[in-house]
Write a protein that holds these residues in place. Structure first.
Motif, PDB file in Angstrom:
ATOM      1  N   PRO A 159       7.721  -3.328 -21.765  1.00 25.93           N
ATOM      2  CA  PRO A 159       8.660  -2.980 -20.682  1.00 25.93           C
ATOM      3  C   PRO A 159       8.216  -1.730 -19.947  1.00 25.93           C
ATOM      4  N   VAL A 160       8.470  -1.737 -18.649  1.00 24.81           N
ATOM      5  CA  VAL A 160       8.088  -0.606 -17.815  1.00 24.81           C
ATOM      6  C   VAL A 160       9.000   0.575 -18.102  1.00 24.81           C
ATOM      7  N   ARG A 161       8.405   1.748 -18.248  1.00 19.95           N
ATOM      8  CA  ARG A 161       9.168   2.962 -18.480  1.00 19.95           C
ATOM      9  C   ARG A 161       9.092   3.840 -17.232  1.00 19.95           C
ATOM     10  N   PRO A 162      10.226   4.127 -16.590  1.00 20.88           N
ATOM     11  CA  PRO A 162      10.187   5.022 -15.425  1.00 20.88           C
ATOM     12  C   PRO A 162       9.617   6.378 -15.806  1.00 20.88           C
ATOM     13  N   ALA A 163       8.758   6.905 -14.935  1.00 14.04           N
ATOM     14  CA  ALA A 163       8.125   8.200 -15.195  1.00 14.04           C
ATOM     15  C   ALA A 163       8.155   9.031 -13.929  1.00 14.04           C
ATOM     16  N   LEU A 164       8.317  10.324 -14.113  1.00 13.99           N
ATOM     17  CA  LEU A 164       8.383  11.235 -12.985  1.00 13.99           C
ATOM     18  C   LEU A 164       7.049  11.255 -12.246  1.00 13.99           C
ATOM     19  N   GLY A 165       7.089  11.015 -10.957  1.00 12.64           N
ATOM     20  CA  GLY A 165       5.879  11.061 -10.148  1.00 12.64           C
ATOM     21  C   GLY A 165       5.076   9.787 -10.156  1.00 12.64           C
ATOM     22  N   LYS A 166       5.553   8.743 -10.829  1.00 10.52           N
ATOM     23  CA  LYS A 166       4.834   7.478 -10.887  1.00 10.52           C
ATOM     24  C   LYS A 166       5.680   6.367 -10.267  1.00 10.52           C
ATOM     25  N   ARG A 167       5.041   5.546  -9.468  1.00  7.48           N
ATOM     26  CA  ARG A 167       5.711   4.380  -8.894  1.00  7.48           C
ATOM     27  C   ARG A 167       5.412   3.195  -9.798  1.00  7.48           C
ATOM     28  N   VAL A 168       6.394   2.736 -10.552  1.00  9.52           N
ATOM     29  CA  VAL A 168       6.178   1.701 -11.552  1.00  9.52           C
ATOM     30  C   VAL A 168       6.770   0.355 -11.127  1.00  9.52           C
ATOM     31  N   ARG A 169       7.490   0.317 -10.025  1.00  8.50           N
ATOM     32  CA  ARG A 169       8.090  -0.937  -9.566  1.00  8.50           C
ATOM     33  C   ARG A 169       7.079  -1.724  -8.743  1.00  8.50           C
ATOM     34  N   PRO A 170       6.942  -3.036  -8.950  1.00  7.56           N
ATOM     35  CA  PRO A 170       6.027  -3.830  -8.119  1.00  7.56           C
ATOM     36  C   PRO A 170       6.394  -3.730  -6.645  1.00  7.56           C
ATOM     37  N   TRP A 171       5.374  -3.777  -5.787  1.00 11.33           N
ATOM     38  CA  TRP A 171       5.636  -3.667  -4.360  1.00 11.33           C
ATOM     39  C   TRP A 171       4.591  -4.454  -3.572  1.00 11.33           C
ATOM     40  N   MET A 172       4.951  -4.754  -2.342  1.00  7.74           N
ATOM     41  CA  MET A 172       4.068  -5.470  -1.424  1.00  7.74           C
ATOM     42  C   MET A 172       3.991  -4.715  -0.108  1.00  7.74           C
ATOM     43  N   ALA A 173       2.879  -4.901   0.591  1.00  8.38           N
ATOM     44  CA  ALA A 173       2.705  -4.301   1.919  1.00  8.38           C
ATOM     45  C   ALA A 173       1.812  -5.223   2.733  1.00  8.38           C
ATOM     46  N   VAL A 174       2.153  -5.373   4.000  1.00  7.41           N
ATOM     47  CA  VAL A 174       1.381  -6.211   4.911  1.00  7.41           C
ATOM     48  C   VAL A 174       0.183  -5.426   5.433  1.00  7.41           C
ATOM     49  N   LEU A 175      -0.966  -6.065   5.509  1.00  7.00           N
ATOM     50  CA  LEU A 175      -2.175  -5.429   6.012  1.00  7.00           C
ATOM     51  C   LEU A 175      -2.137  -5.381   7.537  1.00  7.00           C
ATOM     52  N   PRO A 176      -2.342  -4.216   8.137  1.00  5.38           N
ATOM     53  CA  PRO A 176      -2.400  -4.145   9.604  1.00  5.38           C
ATOM     54  C   PRO A 176      -3.553  -4.988  10.151  1.00  5.38           C
ATOM     55  N   ASP A 177      -3.388  -5.460  11.371  1.00  7.64           N
ATOM     56  CA  ASP A 177      -4.421  -6.283  11.991  1.00  7.64           C
ATOM     57  C   ASP A 177      -5.642  -5.467  12.401  1.00  7.64           C
ATOM     58  N   GLU A 178      -5.434  -4.259  12.889  1.00 10.00           N
ATOM     59  CA  GLU A 178      -6.542  -3.423  13.327  1.00 10.00           C
ATOM     60  C   GLU A 178      -7.247  -2.798  12.128  1.00 10.00           C
ATOM     61  N   ALA A 179      -8.594  -2.799  12.170  1.00 14.37           N
ATOM     62  CA  ALA A 179      -9.383  -2.282  11.059  1.00 14.37           C
ATOM     63  C   ALA A 179      -9.109  -0.803  10.800  1.00 14.37           C
ATOM     64  N   LYS A 180      -8.949  -0.002  11.856  1.00 10.35           N
ATOM     65  CA  LYS A 180      -8.720   1.427  11.679  1.00 10.35           C
ATOM     66  C   LYS A 180      -7.379   1.686  11.004  1.00 10.35           C
ATOM     67  N   LYS A 181      -6.336   0.986  11.440  1.00 11.15           N
ATOM     68  CA  LYS A 181      -5.025   1.167  10.821  1.00 11.15           C
ATOM     69  C   LYS A 181      -5.029   0.659   9.384  1.00 11.15           C
ATOM     70  N   ARG A 182      -5.812  -0.394   9.116  1.00 10.48           N
ATOM     71  CA  ARG A 182      -5.884  -0.906   7.751  1.00 10.48           C
ATOM     72  C   ARG A 182      -6.521   0.136   6.830  1.00 10.48           C
ATOM     73  N   GLU A 183      -7.556   0.815   7.310  1.00 13.03           N
ATOM     74  CA  GLU A 183      -8.189   1.852   6.507  1.00 13.03           C
ATOM     75  C   GLU A 183      -7.237   3.030   6.283  1.00 13.03           C
ATOM     76  N   GLU A 184      -6.463   3.373   7.299  1.00 17.59           N
ATOM     77  CA  GLU A 184      -5.486   4.459   7.140  1.00 17.59           C
ATOM     78  C   GLU A 184      -4.422   4.090   6.102  1.00 17.59           C
ATOM     79  N   SER A 185      -3.970   2.845   6.146  1.00 18.58           N
ATOM     80  CA  SER A 185      -2.983   2.401   5.155  1.00 18.58           C
ATOM     81  C   SER A 185      -3.569   2.419   3.758  1.00 18.58           C
ATOM     82  N   PHE A 186      -4.832   1.993   3.640  1.00 20.11           N
ATOM     83  CA  PHE A 186      -5.458   1.968   2.322  1.00 20.11           C
ATOM     84  C   PHE A 186      -5.620   3.374   1.764  1.00 20.11           C
TER      85      PHE A 186
END
Length: 350
Positions: free
Chosen positions: A152-179
């Protein structure tokens, strides 16, 4: 093939008793094939849960590992004593390697289009993305990861432990910034990437001295420390021993299995006794080896460098995993996410 549209991240998964023996010749971390297999199994279970996602590649970031071995100069696996047989005799000990892991898995995903429905994998659909991520995390919690059990996942200070999703930007420069923003969440840690280029370079160097050197010889040579006396420094007079091919800052290079090579032709389904699945064709294979590198996520230029994907060559009988990492790639190179490859396949198998 549909290009990835988003990433699905499972941060800080706690895996207990994963398989530490990655191949007949290597140990210390599960094989990358275990994670590509997990990717396919997860995609099938997501389809059963009515989550319309297709998984294209997987990235692995290790934050902590604890191999179950005895400490000392010579290390052996901590083995378990199995219960006695039904007649009361002592059961045989089967050597197995176990390791505890704290890892982050990153999947490149796209939406499976459904007839008559608008696309839901878009930038503004944050609630839908988080719902899919939570449902995928619930599905994953009931699965094995490299043979290990998920705690089981244990919440920890300063750590993001919840699963998440994010859409990749279409522009290569914005995609690199997001990454660049995403990769900060995977620190501290090390990502496993492929370094077929180092194996090719080691083979070239060894053949300059010994022309009959094989690719397997080069892999074994790169898998160990090759100490030799080096020239003394000026005015020192002392001779030091060092590996000239592993200078300071050369990286954390490791031998890894990357797939399988066929030993026989395909046998029709159901024609081989005691097969695991009698409904699919069967082929005898052996491990394929290459070199990998553990690298800090902040040194990765783009998402494609983190991901591994499966590649099949039926004519050669080669089933292996390819890494998108390119050591010499600049931010403007490989904008389409592809990686150039030498004409000669670089892999070794025994």
């Amino acid at each position: 093939m549909t290009p990835p549209q988003a990433i699905l991240v499972f941060p800080h998964l706690r895996v207990q008793n994963a398989n530490a023996i990655s191949s007949p010749l290597t140990h210390g971390f599960p094989s990358i094939t275990a994670f590509t297999g997990l990717m396919w199994a997860l995609e099938r279970k997501l389809a059963q849960a009515q989550i319309p996602l297709r998984l294209h590649g997987v990235g692995v970031v290790c934050h902590h590992h604890q191999e179950q071995v005895t400490q000392g100069y010579v290390r052996t696996f901590n083995l378990t004593r199995n219960p006695v047989d039904k007649d009361g005799s002592t059961a045989a000990i089967v050597e197995e390697g176990r390791i505890h892991l704290d890892i982050t898995l990153v999947f490149a995903v796209s939406e499976k289009p459904l007839p008559g429905t608008p696309p839901r994998l878009v930038q503004d659909a944050r609630e839908t993305l988080q719902q899919w991520a939570d449902e995928a995390g619930h599905v994953l919690s009931h699965m094995r990861v490299a043979g290990g059990s998920l705690l089981p996942v244990r919440p920890a200070l300063g750590k993001r432990v919840r699963p998440w999703m994010a859409v990749l930007p279409d522009e290569a420069k914005k995609r690199e910034e997001s990454f660049r923003e995403w990769r900060r969440q995977w620190l501290p840690g090390f990502a496993l990437v492929g370094r077929d280029d180092l194996l090719a370079e080691r083979l070239r160097m060894l053949r300059e001295r010994t022309p009959q050197t094989t690719l397997l010889d080069a892999w074994l040579h790169a898998s160990r420390f090759n100490y030799q006396p080096v020239n003394p420094e000026a005015g020192d007079g002392k001779v030091r021993w060092a590996d000239p091919l592993r200078p300071r800052g050369s990286g954390w290079i490791v031998p890894i299995p990357v797939g399988y090579a066929a030993l026989s032709g395909q046998h029709a389904a159901g024609t081989v006794g005691n097969a695991r699945d009698a409904t699919v064709p069967l082929r005898f294979v052996e491990s394929v080896y290459s070199l990998g590198e553990w690298i800090s996520p902040h040194r990765l230029a783009r998402l494609e460098h983190l991901l591994w994907h499966a590649e099949t060559d039926e004519d050669k009988g080669l089933y292996r995993c390819r890494s998108g990492y390119a050591a010499s790639a600049e931010p403007d190179d490989l904008a389409d996410g592809t990686q150039g490859r030498d004409e000669e396949d670089i892999y070794a198998y025994t």
